[in-house]
Design a protein around this motif. Structure first.
Motif, short mmCIF file in Angstrom:
data_model
loop_
_atom_site.label_atom_id
_atom_site.label_comp_id
_atom_site.label_asym_id
_atom_site.label_seq_id
_atom_site.Cartn_x
_atom_site.Cartn_y
_atom_site.Cartn_z
N PRO A 25 1.50 -4.36 2.37
CA PRO A 25 2.76 -4.97 2.79
C PRO A 25 3.71 -3.96 3.43
CG PRO A 25 2.67 -4.73 0.40
CD PRO A 25 1.30 -4.40 0.91
N GLN A 27 6.81 -3.77 3.44
CA GLN A 27 7.93 -3.40 2.58
C GLN A 27 7.48 -2.82 1.25
OE1 GLN A 27 10.90 -3.47 3.98
NE2 GLN A 27 9.82 -4.29 5.78
N GLY A 28 6.18 -2.58 1.10
CA GLY A 28 5.69 -2.02 -0.15
C GLY A 28 6.02 -0.54 -0.26
N SER A 52 -3.66 -0.81 -1.30
CA SER A 52 -2.96 -1.86 -0.56
C SER A 52 -3.06 -3.19 -1.29
CB SER A 52 -3.50 -1.97 0.87
OG SER A 52 -4.85 -2.38 0.88
N GLY A 55 -0.32 -3.63 -3.65
CA GLY A 55 1.03 -3.77 -3.11
C GLY A 55 1.60 -2.55 -2.44
N ARG A 57 2.03 0.13 0.61
CA ARG A 57 1.83 0.30 2.05
C ARG A 57 1.09 1.62 2.24
NH1 ARG A 57 6.31 1.16 6.91
NH2 ARG A 57 4.81 0.88 8.63
#
Length: 339
Positions: A25, A27-28, A52, A55, A57
């Motif tokens: 993600p 925004q992770g 990933s 969660g 990035r």
């Protein structure tokens, strides 16, 4: 080639172009994986897929001299100072939020340097095979730590690091020999490590005496791909990249000892790290021998919040034992309150 779930991106500044793969993600929390010699960001595929999915990035650049990233033609362009500046540019492009930096081989030297020179950009640092050297990852700091029971001074003056001097003395030949058959060179590198025999010197300890990595042949022996480490598609992608770039940029990382020592001396707090740090030892790594030599001792003095894990495998431990590497990093992230 990137494959399902991985996207490729790039940035170009006035000083450098960086190409990277990523997943997870946008925004992770950020995790950046830095490869070593002779690799690409693609060697982190199984770590990227794992984290990933949790969660994170996950970003893995092709470092300077590799793949689609810039390949300057001067030795000084490959100083650690320049490599770290590349990662600062990349980090800014990714939003600049504190990241977990994960490195292997020479990528570890860059990740440790991110932590020592740019601590505000780091939540934590995890490295495989190459420990922290607050005084610089450079031959003068490695040789005093050589195990002289394995490498007697009279025969092996710089121990397993003899290949480092070969680059310095015969740089063009080293690159030329690797490039004589790129696929065979990489098939030789990407092999499951045999169980280490006590007292057995590393293959790299007498490169100069053999007059090259492959001796008089001047080219690597042909051998089949060890698909335990890399699938055919990823291997083909790495071969294609090195066939295009050659090895000179990758090899040039070994040519800047004095500058790298000077850069290390510029770090705040004498390079001492106070953020969470993880080091993964590989039992069968004969070159970066942290099991039977004193190679890891300086790290233990200079990392205040250090965790260490020992895993069965060789130098390409993230490929040879991806599951246990992922589990070790995940446990550390939890114990260090980074998740």
């Amino acid at each position: 080639m990137t494959g399902a779930g991985l996207s490729q991106r790039s940035i170009e500044t006035d000083r450098h172009r960086t190409v990277w793969i990523e997943a997870g993600p946008a925004q992770g929390p950020l995790m950046v994986f830095l490869h070593g010699w002779p690799e690409l960001g693609l060697v982190w595929r199984r770590q990227i897929e794992f984290f990933s999915a949790l969660g994170w990035r996950c970003v893995a650049p092709d470092m300077r001299g590799y793949g689609g990233s810039s390949r300057p033609d001067t030795m000084a362009a490959y100083e650690v100072r320049e490599l770290v500046s590349d990662m600062v540019d990349l980090h800014d492009a990714l939003g600049g939020g504190p990241a977990v930096w994960v490195g292997h081989d020479w990528g570890s030297a860059v990740a440790w340097s991110m932590a020592s020179h740019h601590a505000t950009r780091c939540r934590g640092v995890a490295n495989l095979c190459v420990p922290d050297f607050a005084r610089g990852f450079a031959l003068p700091n490695l040789v005093p730590l050589v195990d002289r029971h394995v490498y007697p001074m009279e025969r092996y003056p710089v121990g397993q690091w003899d290949y480092w001097l070969f680059y310095r003395e015969h740089f063009a030949q080293a690159s030329r020999d690797f490039e004589a058959d790129v696929a065979a060179t990489l098939a030789l590198v990407y092999r499951t490590a045999p169980e280490r025999k006590p007292g057995e010197p590393a293959f790299t300890a007498d490169i100069r005496a053999r007059k090259g990595w492959f001796g008089a042949a001047g080219r690597p022996p042909a051998m089949p791909l060890d698909q335990v480490l890399l699938g055919q598609d990823d291997f083909d992608a790495i071969v294609k990249a090195f066939a295009a770039t050659g090895f000179a940029g990758a090899d040039a990382w070994y040519m800047n000892d004095a500058a790298n020592i000077a850069y290390a001396a510029d770090a705040p707090n004498f390079g001492r790290l106070t953020l969470p740090a993880l080091f993964i030892h590989a039992t069968n790594d004969t070159v970066c021998d942290t099991m039977q030599s004193r190679l890891a001792e300086p790290m233990r003095e200079d990392c205040e919040r250090l965790s260490e894990v020992t895993l069965e495998g060789g130098h390409e431990i993230m490929l040879e034992a991806p599951g246990t590497v992922n589990e070790a990093i995940a446990r550390w992230l939890t114990s260090a309150a980074l998740v």
